[in-house]
Design a protein around this motif. Structure first.
Motif, PDB file in Angstrom:
ATOM      1  N   CYS A   1       0.833  -1.204   0.000  1.00 57.21           N
ATOM      2  CA  CYS A   1       0.000   0.000   0.000  1.00 57.21           C
ATOM      3  C   CYS A   1       0.865   1.250   0.000  1.00 57.21           C
ATOM      4  N   VAL A   2       0.402   2.263  -0.699  1.00 57.99           N
ATOM      5  CA  VAL A   2       1.086   3.553  -0.758  1.00 57.99           C
ATOM      6  C   VAL A   2       0.149   4.585  -0.129  1.00 57.99           C
ATOM      7  N   PRO A   3       0.622   5.287   0.914  1.00 53.51           N
ATOM      8  CA  PRO A   3      -0.247   6.300   1.518  1.00 53.51           C
ATOM      9  C   PRO A   3      -0.536   7.422   0.521  1.00 53.51           C
ATOM     10  N   VAL A   4      -1.726   7.975   0.613  1.00 50.48           N
ATOM     11  CA  VAL A   4      -2.105   9.010  -0.346  1.00 50.48           C
ATOM     12  C   VAL A   4      -3.100   9.959   0.319  1.00 50.48           C
ATOM     13  N   ASP A   5      -3.084  11.212  -0.111  1.00 50.66           N
ATOM     14  CA  ASP A   5      -4.045  12.201   0.374  1.00 50.66           C
ATOM     15  C   ASP A   5      -5.382  11.937  -0.325  1.00 50.66           C
ATOM     16  N   GLN A   6      -6.286  11.278   0.399  1.00 51.09           N
ATOM     17  CA  GLN A   6      -7.512  10.810  -0.258  1.00 51.09           C
ATOM     18  C   GLN A   6      -8.420  11.965  -0.666  1.00 51.09           C
ATOM     19  N   ASP A   7      -8.335  13.095   0.056  1.00 49.94           N
ATOM     20  CA  ASP A   7      -9.166  14.244  -0.324  1.00 49.94           C
ATOM     21  C   ASP A   7      -8.748  14.772  -1.693  1.00 49.94           C
ATOM     22  N   ALA A   8      -7.438  14.768  -1.937  1.00 49.04           N
ATOM     23  CA  ALA A   8      -6.948  15.240  -3.238  1.00 49.04           C
ATOM     24  C   ALA A   8      -7.202  14.196  -4.321  1.00 49.04           C
ATOM     25  N   LEU A   9      -7.115  12.928  -3.927  1.00 46.68           N
ATOM     26  CA  LEU A   9      -7.204  11.841  -4.902  1.00 46.68           C
ATOM     27  C   LEU A   9      -8.615  11.652  -5.442  1.00 46.68           C
ATOM     28  N   VAL A  10      -9.596  11.743  -4.538  1.00 45.21           N
ATOM     29  CA  VAL A  10     -10.966  11.405  -4.931  1.00 45.21           C
ATOM     30  C   VAL A  10     -11.814  12.672  -5.068  1.00 45.21           C
ATOM     31  N   GLY A  11     -12.336  12.879  -6.267  1.00 48.84           N
ATOM     32  CA  GLY A  11     -13.217  14.019  -6.511  1.00 48.84           C
ATOM     33  C   GLY A  11     -14.578  13.543  -6.985  1.00 48.84           C
ATOM     34  N   ASP A  12     -15.368  14.477  -7.495  1.00 54.78           N
ATOM     35  CA  ASP A  12     -16.723  14.146  -7.951  1.00 54.78           C
ATOM     36  C   ASP A  12     -16.709  13.140  -9.101  1.00 54.78           C
ATOM     37  N   ASP A  13     -15.658  13.220  -9.946  1.00 54.54           N
ATOM     38  CA  ASP A  13     -15.611  12.348 -11.129  1.00 54.54           C
ATOM     39  C   ASP A  13     -14.882  11.034 -10.870  1.00 54.54           C
ATOM     40  N   GLY A  14     -14.391  10.865  -9.654  1.00 56.83           N
ATOM     41  CA  GLY A  14     -13.677   9.636  -9.344  1.00 56.83           C
ATOM     42  C   GLY A  14     -12.241   9.932  -8.940  1.00 56.83           C
ATOM     43  N   ILE A  15     -11.368   8.982  -9.226  1.00 57.78           N
ATOM     44  CA  ILE A  15      -9.968   9.107  -8.808  1.00 57.78           C
ATOM     45  C   ILE A  15      -9.186   9.919  -9.839  1.00 57.78           C
ATOM     46  N   ASP A  16      -8.591  10.987  -9.361  1.00 57.67           N
ATOM     47  CA  ASP A  16      -7.818  11.872 -10.227  1.00 57.67           C
ATOM     48  C   ASP A  16      -6.523  11.149 -10.656  1.00 57.67           C
ATOM     49  N   LEU A  17      -6.409  10.898 -11.950  1.00 57.52           N
ATOM     50  CA  LEU A  17      -5.250  10.111 -12.418  1.00 57.52           C
ATOM     51  C   LEU A  17      -3.923  10.847 -12.212  1.00 57.52           C
ATOM     52  N   GLY A  18      -3.969  12.184 -12.250  1.00 60.24           N
ATOM     53  CA  GLY A  18      -2.749  12.960 -12.005  1.00 60.24           C
ATOM     54  C   GLY A  18      -2.254  12.774 -10.581  1.00 60.24           C
ATOM     55  N   VAL A  19      -3.177  12.824  -9.617  1.00 57.32           N
ATOM     56  CA  VAL A  19      -2.806  12.623  -8.211  1.00 57.32           C
ATOM     57  C   VAL A  19      -2.364  11.175  -7.992  1.00 57.32           C
ATOM     58  N   PHE A  20      -3.075  10.255  -8.643  1.00 54.04           N
ATOM     59  CA  PHE A  20      -2.706   8.833  -8.581  1.00 54.04           C
ATOM     60  C   PHE A  20      -1.265   8.630  -9.077  1.00 54.04           C
ATOM     61  N   ALA A  21      -0.960   9.221 -10.239  1.00 50.86           N
ATOM     62  CA  ALA A  21       0.377   9.069 -10.823  1.00 50.86           C
ATOM     63  C   ALA A  21       1.441   9.671  -9.899  1.00 50.86           C
ATOM     64  N   ASP A  22       1.163  10.856  -9.345  1.00 49.08           N
ATOM     65  CA  ASP A  22       2.117  11.495  -8.431  1.00 49.08           C
ATOM     66  C   ASP A  22       2.376  10.623  -7.209  1.00 49.08           C
ATOM     67  N   ALA A  23       1.297  10.022  -6.665  1.00 54.42           N
ATOM     68  CA  ALA A  23       1.443   9.203  -5.460  1.00 54.42           C
ATOM     69  C   ALA A  23       2.363   8.013  -5.722  1.00 54.42           C
ATOM     70  N   LEU A  24       2.317   7.486  -6.959  1.00 50.74           N
ATOM     71  CA  LEU A  24       3.145   6.325  -7.299  1.00 50.74           C
ATOM     72  C   LEU A  24       4.444   6.732  -7.987  1.00 50.74           C
ATOM     73  N   GLN A  25       4.695   8.044  -8.061  1.00 50.50           N
ATOM     74  CA  GLN A  25       5.889   8.575  -8.738  1.00 50.50           C
ATOM     75  C   GLN A  25       5.962   8.127 -10.189  1.00 50.50           C
ATOM     76  N   ARG A  26       4.786   8.018 -10.820  1.00 50.68           N
ATOM     77  CA  ARG A  26       4.759   7.633 -12.234  1.00 50.68           C
ATOM     78  C   ARG A  26       4.440   8.857 -13.075  1.00 50.68           C
ATOM     79  N   PRO A  27       5.093   9.019 -14.231  1.00 48.46           N
ATOM     80  CA  PRO A  27       4.778  10.151 -15.089  1.00 48.46           C
ATOM     81  C   PRO A  27       3.442   9.938 -15.799  1.00 48.46           C
ATOM     82  N   LEU A  28       2.636  10.998 -15.862  1.00 47.35           N
ATOM     83  CA  LEU A  28       1.386  10.960 -16.633  1.00 47.35           C
ATOM     84  C   LEU A  28       1.426  12.134 -17.598  1.00 47.35           C
ATOM     85  N   VAL A  29       1.386  11.845 -18.878  1.00 44.40           N
ATOM     86  CA  VAL A  29       1.381  12.905 -19.884  1.00 44.40           C
ATOM     87  C   VAL A  29       0.141  12.724 -20.751  1.00 44.40           C
ATOM     88  N   THR A  30      -0.450  13.845 -21.157  1.00 48.73           N
ATOM     89  CA  THR A  30      -1.736  13.758 -21.856  1.00 48.73           C
ATOM     90  C   THR A  30      -1.713  14.564 -23.148  1.00 48.73           C
TER      91      THR A  30
END
Lengths: 135, 200
Positions: A50-79
């Motif tokens: 498990c990786v700790p994460v700021d759940q308030d930042a991670l989860v919004g009205d539309d679901g899990i923010d992929l940018g915050v998800f990527a940051d939490a796992l130190q993975r690059p996300l480019v769009t």
């Protein structure tokens, strides 16, 4: 408004429904089905890890923010907004840890005829791995 | 080389970092190798191993452990004048290791010679993945921005920069590559990362 995002990750591509391709967010069950990470009280979990994460930042009205998800796992996300496509790369931390363990990362790739071969299929032999190109 | 050592519990695996199997086909069919000759259009092996140029070789032992990490080495001295890489020394060491006459590197030496990937290099690889997908979908104009971004993030990653030239209508043997080579010489950033050989 809803759009379909093509998510390139781990050598695959998946289509996921998002509200805004510029800031993609997906439901928790889609995250688990697509990327293999589940949202738990402890954070983002994959199996026992498990990786700790700021759940308030991670989860919004539309679901899990992929940018915050990527940051939490130190993975690059480019769009690319125009074509509603995103690439989620591998974490340098994970790649570095794997290489520093000295266990050679396994891979499976096709030959010219499309037959798959794995590095691990050569276990028991010494291997010279040669990456080359015609360019 | 392969034929000579195949009976000694040794194999070569070649991985062509290409746009399509067709780019590699003439090379592979000419060499008619007996060992696995694989095609990697997604740059998976450069990503897994942190390779920033080709050719790059890695020695892997019987247990699947890295015995000698990423090193620039050609199979022959055809490009020695251009690259300054002497393939003979590498082949001599490899032969001695395969035959059990000489050890490879110790684990701590392997670690010392590894350049582990950085966050910026991984971001460049993600930009390349995105650009390459856009190219294949027929959006070359929109792919360009992401190829450029990848090159800005990791200017030393020749696998991305030179490897994408044909897709982008550039000549990898021409001026576009010459510019990279000159910049690399001016900034003293080697195009080919090699393990400095200690005196044999």
């Amino acid at each position: 408004m809803s759009a379909t995002l093509t998510l390139l990750h781990d050598g695959r591509s998946d289509e996921v429904a998002v509200a805004d391709p510029a800031r993609p967010a997906i439901p928790a069950d889609a995250l688990e089905a697509t990327l293999g990470w589940a949202l738990q009280p402890e954070g983002l979990c994959q199996g026992p890890m498990c990786v700790p994460v700021d759940q308030d930042a991670l989860v919004g009205d539309d679901g899990i923010d992929l940018g915050v998800f990527a940051d939490a796992l130190q993975r690059p996300l480019v769009t690319d907004e125009k074509h509603a496509v995103a690439a989620l790369g591998a974490s340098h931390h994970d790649r570095g840890e794997a290489l520093a363990s000295l266990q050679a990362p396994d891979f499976t790739l096709p030959d010219l005829d499309g037959n798959p071969h794995s590095l691990s299929g050569q276990r028991g032999k010494k291997v010279l791995l040669v990456a080359y190109a015609s360019w | 080389m392969y034929e000579e050592l195949a009976d000694e519990g040794f194999t070569v695996i070649t991985v062509g970092i290409e746009r399509s199997p067709e780019d590699a086909r003439p090379w592979i069919e000419k060499a008619r190798p007996q060992h696995p000759s694989l095609i990697d259009i997604e740059h998976l092996v450069p990503d897994l191993y942190g390779m920033i140029n080709v050719p790059t070789v890695v020695w892997i032992d019987e247990e699947g452990r890295i015995a000698r990490p990423n090193d620039a080495s050609f199979a022959s001295n055809r490009f020695k004048l251009l690259t300054g890489l002497d393939s003979k020394r590498h082949l001599r060491r490899l032969r001695a290791w395969v035959r059990g006459d000489a050890p490879a590197l110790t684990p701590s030496e392997v670690r010392k010679h590894q350049d582990l990937p950085t966050a910026v290099e991984q971001e460049a690889r993600a930009e390349f993945t995105l650009a390459w997908w856009l190219s294949r979908e027929g959006h070359d104009d929109d792919a360009e921005r992401h190829y450029e971004r990848a090159g800005e993030l990791a200017p030393h990653d020749i696998t991305i920069r030179r490897g994408s030239m044909r897709t982008r209508g550039l000549n990898p043997m021409g001026f576009a590559f010459l510019k990279i080579a000159i910049k690399s010489a001016l900034t003293r950033t080697p195009l080919y990362r090699r393990i400095e050989d200690s005196p044999a």
